[in-house]
Design an enzyme around this catalytic site. Structure first.
Site, PDB file in Angstrom:
ATOM      1  N   GLY A 158       0.820  -1.216   0.000  1.00 13.46           N
ATOM      2  CA  GLY A 158       0.000   0.000   0.000  1.00 13.46           C
ATOM      3  C   GLY A 158       0.848   1.258   0.000  1.00 13.46           C
ATOM      4  O   GLY A 158       0.499   2.256  -0.655  1.00 13.46           O
ATOM      5  N   GLU A 203       9.239  11.765 -27.690  1.00 12.75           N
ATOM      6  CA  GLU A 203      10.524  11.532 -28.382  1.00 12.75           C
ATOM      7  C   GLU A 203      10.484  10.251 -29.192  1.00 12.75           C
ATOM      8  O   GLU A 203      11.484   9.558 -29.337  1.00 12.75           O
ATOM      9  CB  GLU A 203      11.671  11.444 -27.364  1.00 12.75           C
ATOM     10  CG  GLU A 203      11.822  12.683 -26.519  1.00 12.75           C
ATOM     11  CD  GLU A 203      12.775  13.674 -27.111  1.00 12.75           C
ATOM     12  OE1 GLU A 203      13.232  13.442 -28.242  1.00 12.75           O
ATOM     13  OE2 GLU A 203      13.051  14.669 -26.435  1.00 12.75           O
TER      14      GLU A 203
HETATM   15  P1  TGC Z   1      11.973   9.470 -43.247  1.00  6.19           P
HETATM   16  O1  TGC Z   1      11.559   9.551 -44.668  1.00  6.19           O
HETATM   17  O2  TGC Z   1      12.431   8.170 -42.687  1.00  6.19           O
HETATM   18  O3  TGC Z   1      13.110  10.570 -42.941  1.00  6.19           O
HETATM   19  C1  TGC Z   1      13.021  11.921 -43.382  1.00  6.19           C
HETATM   20  C2  TGC Z   1      14.417  12.491 -43.405  1.00  6.19           C
HETATM   21  O4  TGC Z   1      14.969  12.510 -42.077  1.00  6.19           O
HETATM   22  C3  TGC Z   1      16.158  11.684 -42.005  1.00  6.19           C
HETATM   23  N1  TGC Z   1      16.137  11.027 -40.695  1.00  6.19           N
HETATM   24  C4  TGC Z   1      16.892  11.433 -39.690  1.00  6.19           C
HETATM   25  N2  TGC Z   1      17.823  12.387 -39.588  1.00  6.19           N
HETATM   26  C5  TGC Z   1      18.415  12.558 -38.401  1.00  6.19           C
HETATM   27  N3  TGC Z   1      18.107  11.838 -37.321  1.00  6.19           N
HETATM   28  C6  TGC Z   1      17.159  10.870 -37.361  1.00  6.19           C
HETATM   29  N4  TGC Z   1      16.825  10.174 -36.263  1.00  6.19           N
HETATM   30  C7  TGC Z   1      16.504  10.618 -38.596  1.00  6.19           C
HETATM   31  N5  TGC Z   1      15.538   9.770 -39.004  1.00  6.19           N
HETATM   32  C8  TGC Z   1      15.318  10.031 -40.308  1.00  6.19           C
HETATM   33  C9  TGC Z   1      16.038  10.747 -43.170  1.00  6.19           C
HETATM   34  O5  TGC Z   1      17.289  10.289 -43.572  1.00  6.19           O
HETATM   35  C10 TGC Z   1      15.384  11.624 -44.212  1.00  6.19           C
HETATM   36  O6  TGC Z   1      16.361  12.503 -44.736  1.00  6.19           O
HETATM   37  P2  TGC Z   1      16.294  12.989 -46.283  1.00  6.19           P
HETATM   38  O7  TGC Z   1      17.498  13.850 -46.419  1.00  6.19           O
HETATM   39  O8  TGC Z   1      16.330  11.717 -47.067  1.00  6.19           O
HETATM   40  O9  TGC Z   1      14.983  13.721 -46.406  1.00  6.19           O
HETATM   41  O10 TGC Z   1      10.794  10.078 -42.363  1.00  6.19           O
HETATM   42  P3  TGC Z   1       9.351   9.492 -42.065  1.00  6.19           P
HETATM   43  O11 TGC Z   1       8.372  10.573 -42.384  1.00  6.19           O
HETATM   44  O12 TGC Z   1       9.156   8.140 -42.687  1.00  6.19           O
HETATM   45  O13 TGC Z   1       9.386   9.335 -40.466  1.00  6.19           O
HETATM   46  C11 TGC Z   1      10.248   8.484 -39.845  1.00  6.19           C
HETATM   47  C12 TGC Z   1       9.946   8.380 -38.335  1.00  6.19           C
HETATM   48  C13 TGC Z   1       8.573   7.787 -38.096  1.00  6.19           C
HETATM   49  C14 TGC Z   1      10.971   7.459 -37.742  1.00  6.19           C
HETATM   50  C15 TGC Z   1      10.062   9.739 -37.678  1.00  6.19           C
HETATM   51  O14 TGC Z   1       9.230  10.672 -38.204  1.00  6.19           O
HETATM   52  C16 TGC Z   1       9.922   9.705 -36.172  1.00  6.19           C
HETATM   53  O15 TGC Z   1      10.918   9.549 -35.496  1.00  6.19           O
HETATM   54  N6  TGC Z   1       8.690   9.897 -35.590  1.00  6.19           N
HETATM   55  C17 TGC Z   1       8.516  10.094 -34.152  1.00  6.19           C
HETATM   56  C18 TGC Z   1       8.244  11.544 -33.884  1.00  6.19           C
HETATM   57  C19 TGC Z   1       8.883  12.025 -32.634  1.00  6.19           C
HETATM   58  O16 TGC Z   1       9.791  11.436 -32.081  1.00  6.19           O
HETATM   59  N7  TGC Z   1       8.431  13.167 -32.147  1.00  6.19           N
HETATM   60  C20 TGC Z   1       9.007  13.761 -31.003  1.00  6.19           C
HETATM   61  C21 TGC Z   1       8.533  15.184 -30.800  1.00  6.19           C
HETATM   62  S1  TGC Z   1       9.541  16.099 -29.681  1.00  6.19           S
HETATM   63  C22 TGC Z   1       9.238  15.468 -28.189  1.00  6.19           C
HETATM   64  O17 TGC Z   1       8.571  14.507 -27.990  1.00  6.19           O
HETATM   65  C23 TGC Z   1       9.874  16.175 -27.081  1.00  6.19           C
HETATM   66  S2  TGC Z   1       9.502  15.585 -25.521  1.00  6.19           S
HETATM   67  C24 TGC Z   1      10.725  16.418 -24.756  1.00  6.19           C
HETATM   68  C25 TGC Z   1      10.843  16.219 -23.334  1.00  6.19           C
HETATM   69  O18 TGC Z   1       9.973  16.785 -22.623  1.00  6.19           O
HETATM   70  O19 TGC Z   1      11.842  15.577 -22.922  1.00  6.19           O
HETATM   71  P1  FAD Z   2       0.136   9.096 -32.366  1.00  3.13           P
HETATM   72  O1  FAD Z   2       1.205   9.394 -33.352  1.00  3.13           O
HETATM   73  O2  FAD Z   2      -1.273   9.427 -32.718  1.00  3.13           O
HETATM   74  O3  FAD Z   2       0.233   7.555 -31.979  1.00  3.13           O
HETATM   75  C1  FAD Z   2      -0.843   6.824 -31.366  1.00  3.13           C
HETATM   76  C2  FAD Z   2      -0.434   5.351 -31.302  1.00  3.13           C
HETATM   77  O4  FAD Z   2      -0.279   4.852 -32.633  1.00  3.13           O
HETATM   78  C3  FAD Z   2       0.941   5.143 -30.617  1.00  3.13           C
HETATM   79  O5  FAD Z   2       0.887   3.979 -29.827  1.00  3.13           O
HETATM   80  C4  FAD Z   2       1.904   4.949 -31.782  1.00  3.13           C
HETATM   81  O6  FAD Z   2       3.024   4.150 -31.440  1.00  3.13           O
HETATM   82  C5  FAD Z   2       1.002   4.257 -32.785  1.00  3.13           C
HETATM   83  N1  FAD Z   2       1.446   4.424 -34.177  1.00  3.13           N
HETATM   84  C6  FAD Z   2       1.553   5.577 -34.880  1.00  3.13           C
HETATM   85  N2  FAD Z   2       2.028   5.344 -36.111  1.00  3.13           N
HETATM   86  C7  FAD Z   2       2.247   4.020 -36.201  1.00  3.13           C
HETATM   87  C8  FAD Z   2       2.757   3.153 -37.208  1.00  3.13           C
HETATM   88  N3  FAD Z   2       3.187   3.603 -38.400  1.00  3.13           N
HETATM   89  N4  FAD Z   2       2.834   1.828 -36.946  1.00  3.13           N
HETATM   90  C9  FAD Z   2       2.449   1.337 -35.748  1.00  3.13           C
HETATM   91  N5  FAD Z   2       1.958   2.090 -34.749  1.00  3.13           N
HETATM   92  C10 FAD Z   2       1.864   3.429 -34.979  1.00  3.13           C
HETATM   93  N6  FAD Z   2       6.275  17.073 -28.826  1.00  3.13           N
HETATM   94  C11 FAD Z   2       7.027  18.147 -29.222  1.00  3.13           C
HETATM   95  O7  FAD Z   2       7.129  18.446 -30.406  1.00  3.13           O
HETATM   96  N7  FAD Z   2       7.675  18.913 -28.293  1.00  3.13           N
HETATM   97  C12 FAD Z   2       7.607  18.659 -26.965  1.00  3.13           C
HETATM   98  O8  FAD Z   2       8.217  19.372 -26.149  1.00  3.13           O
HETATM   99  C13 FAD Z   2       6.797  17.563 -26.520  1.00  3.13           C
HETATM  100  N8  FAD Z   2       6.644  17.320 -25.202  1.00  3.13           N
HETATM  101  C14 FAD Z   2       5.761  16.357 -24.783  1.00  3.13           C
HETATM  102  C15 FAD Z   2       5.445  16.222 -23.428  1.00  3.13           C
HETATM  103  C16 FAD Z   2       4.516  15.287 -22.993  1.00  3.13           C
HETATM  104  C17 FAD Z   2       4.158  15.195 -21.561  1.00  3.13           C
HETATM  105  C18 FAD Z   2       3.907  14.418 -23.944  1.00  3.13           C
HETATM  106  C19 FAD Z   2       2.915  13.384 -23.505  1.00  3.13           C
HETATM  107  C20 FAD Z   2       4.203  14.542 -25.279  1.00  3.13           C
HETATM  108  C21 FAD Z   2       5.117  15.519 -25.724  1.00  3.13           C
HETATM  109  N9  FAD Z   2       5.367  15.707 -27.094  1.00  3.13           N
HETATM  110  C22 FAD Z   2       6.146  16.782 -27.504  1.00  3.13           C
HETATM  111  C23 FAD Z   2       4.616  14.960 -28.084  1.00  3.13           C
HETATM  112  C24 FAD Z   2       5.111  13.534 -28.328  1.00  3.13           C
HETATM  113  O9  FAD Z   2       6.304  13.532 -29.028  1.00  3.13           O
HETATM  114  C25 FAD Z   2       3.997  12.768 -29.059  1.00  3.13           C
HETATM  115  O10 FAD Z   2       2.947  12.567 -28.150  1.00  3.13           O
HETATM  116  C26 FAD Z   2       4.500  11.459 -29.637  1.00  3.13           C
HETATM  117  O11 FAD Z   2       5.437  11.657 -30.656  1.00  3.13           O
HETATM  118  C27 FAD Z   2       3.348  10.587 -30.168  1.00  3.13           C
HETATM  119  O12 FAD Z   2       2.498  11.316 -30.988  1.00  3.13           O
HETATM  120  P2  FAD Z   2       0.891  11.278 -30.735  1.00  3.13           P
HETATM  121  O13 FAD Z   2       0.667  11.593 -29.300  1.00  3.13           O
HETATM  122  O14 FAD Z   2       0.261  12.154 -31.740  1.00  3.13           O
HETATM  123  O15 FAD Z   2       0.487   9.795 -30.949  1.00  3.13           O
END
Ligand code: TGC
Ligand code: FAD
Length: 390
Positions: free
Chosen positions: A346, A369
């Protein structure tokens, strides 16, 4: 002497330099003094403790690896990781603030900005005088940021920015935001948006059960006039924001170890003190199984993070290697938090202990991320060469 002794089952300390240990111990001491005593209260009230900003700057948590000439700490990647580990031992939300400031705001200005932008923004961000946020995620585009709708138009002497970002850490109190938006040709660029620009607002997101001590909000752009000198000139395309994510995801791989260590340590101590059936619960095999598995997983995660740090120091770490460590280590931490919570019975749900807060925080860390599943698909793509995203 009463400094927390982190689990180090494989003598990983032997792999660290004196500087690494100094940096780590200074961060550890600061977290113990300034974060741990207050953080539960701030999390309960869903408030970010702004008074710790100066201390975060002092321990080098704002731009650990940014060169000293721009106000950064000029440290290597292992030191950066160790700072993240110690901060997240305190709270994932505090580590978030530091991740965003360092890897998502300072990093793009340092890597993709020009010299004037570096000089104008980096020292103020390093000292915490200005706080930054990073706008990539949108209401309709999270895992697929390439589909973003936020856009800007060239108006001759300025750009006109329209759109919205959501789930943005630090948004409600940031002075500057690095915002990713498409130009008229659909190419993604980074823009530095400053608080006070007309049409720019940052409403706070409430009702979070996770990362409550971190401030999250939206970035809304309603015909914001952005000066042309605020465009980051040296990189465009989706690879630019993804490059920043590589740096932040690496930090999270270390940070998650800190949260896991805190849960493990709490459960270990509790298991030796809590008596049931006339014995400390730590004497029961089922409880030992949990502890043995926790320390095994922590040790594996430490080795993954350390090796990745070495590769990053040599500029050899691939994005897919970073994805593997982020995914594995956060998953490891969330599982340990859950097991540790059960070991406290608990008491595990009480704010008297840090475990439930870590557990809830890690629900965000496993999603932001790049989600757990997205990182798996990145590994899958890397090993098969076949893209399962689309
Ligand atoms: P894709 O066609 O694969 O790639 C587009 C271009 O990007 C290049 N690339 C990268 N470059 C650097 N680092 C990486 N990790 C890279 N991954 C891919 C790639 O080579 C390509 O370059 P070019 O020159 O050919 O155009 O892109 P896609 O549209 O198929 O997407 C790939 C995918 C799904 C892996 C990517 O979009 C992804 O990682 N999605 C997740 C989104 C995400 O992580 N969002 C985070 C938002 S920020 C956040 O959450 C902050 S929280 C902060 C906190 O509070 O700590
Ligand atoms: P979605 O993309 O809608 O995903 C929903 C579900 O579908 C997930 O389980 C995912 O894995 C799944 N899914 C999506 N695509 C596929 C696929 N192709 N195949 C299989 N499964 C799939 N973002 C910023 O830019 N800056 C920030 O500072 C930041 N801070 C954040 C802080 C907090 C507290 C939180 C919760 C989020 C933050 N984010 C920020 C956003 C964060 O990066 C997104 O929430 C995250 O990338 C997922 O996007 P979404 O929430 O739209 O989920």
């Amino acid at each position: 002497p009463d400094l927390f002794q982190a689990p180090d089952y494989y003598n990983i300390d032997d792999l660290l330099t004196d500087e690494h240990k100094l940096v780590r111990d200074a961060s550890r001491e600061w977290v113990k003094k300034e974060v741990s005593p207050i953080i539960e209260d701030y999390a309960q009230r869903a408030e970010f403790p702004t008074q710790i900003i100066g201390g975060l700057a002092e321990i080098g948590a704002f731009g650990p690896y940014i060169p000293e000439e721009y106000g950064g700490a000029g440290l290597d990647q292992i030191s950066y990781g160790l700072i993240m580990q110690e901060i997240e031992r305190g709270d994932s939300g505090v580590r978030s603030t530091s991740s965003v400031q360092s890897s998502l705001v300072m990093y793009p200005i340092w890597k993709y900005g020009n010299e004037e932008q570096r000089k104008k923004y980096l020292p103020k961000l390093a000292s915490g005088e200005w706080m930054g946020s990073f706008g990539l995620t949108e209401p309709n585009h999270g895992s697929n940021p390439g589909g973003m709708e936020t856009k800007f138009k060239d108006m001759g002497d300025h750009y006109l920015l329209n759109g919205a970002k959501m789930w943005i850490s630090n948004a409600p109190f940031c002075q500057v935001a690095v915002v990713w938006a498409k130009n008229e040709e659909g190419r993604i660029h980074g823009l530095i948006v400053e608080r006070g620009m007309e049409g720019f607002s940052t409403p706070e997101t409430h009702n979070k059960w996770s990362l409550r001590a971190s401030s999250t909000g939206e970035l809304i752009f309603d015909n914001v006039k952005v000066p042309k000198e605020n465009l980051l000139p040296n990189k465009s395309g989706l690879g630019a924001p993804l490059g920043c994510l590589d740096s932040a995801r690496y930090g999270i791989a270390w940070g998650a170890i800190g949260a896991a260590m805190d849960c493990y340590d709490t459960a270990l101590r509790y298991s030796k003190e809590r008596m049931q059936f006339g014995k400390p619960i730590g004497q029961f095999q089922l409880q030992q199984k949990k502890l043995a598995e926790m320390i095994t997983e922590i040790t594996k995660a430490q080795l993954l993070a350390w090796r990745l740090g070495v590769l990053r120091n040599e500029d050899r770490a691939t994005s897919a290697q970073i994805s593997m460590a982020k995914r594995n280590n956060v998953d490891m931490a969330i599982k340990i938090a859950r097991e540790a919570r059960q070991m406290l019975g608990g008491m595990g749900i009480s704010g008297e202990y840090s475990i439930m807060r870590h557990s809830m925080n890690l629900e965000s860390v496993i999603t932001y991320e790049g989600t757990h599943d997205i990182h798996l698909l990145i590994t899958g793509f890397d090993v098969t060469g076949l893209n399962a995203f689309k």
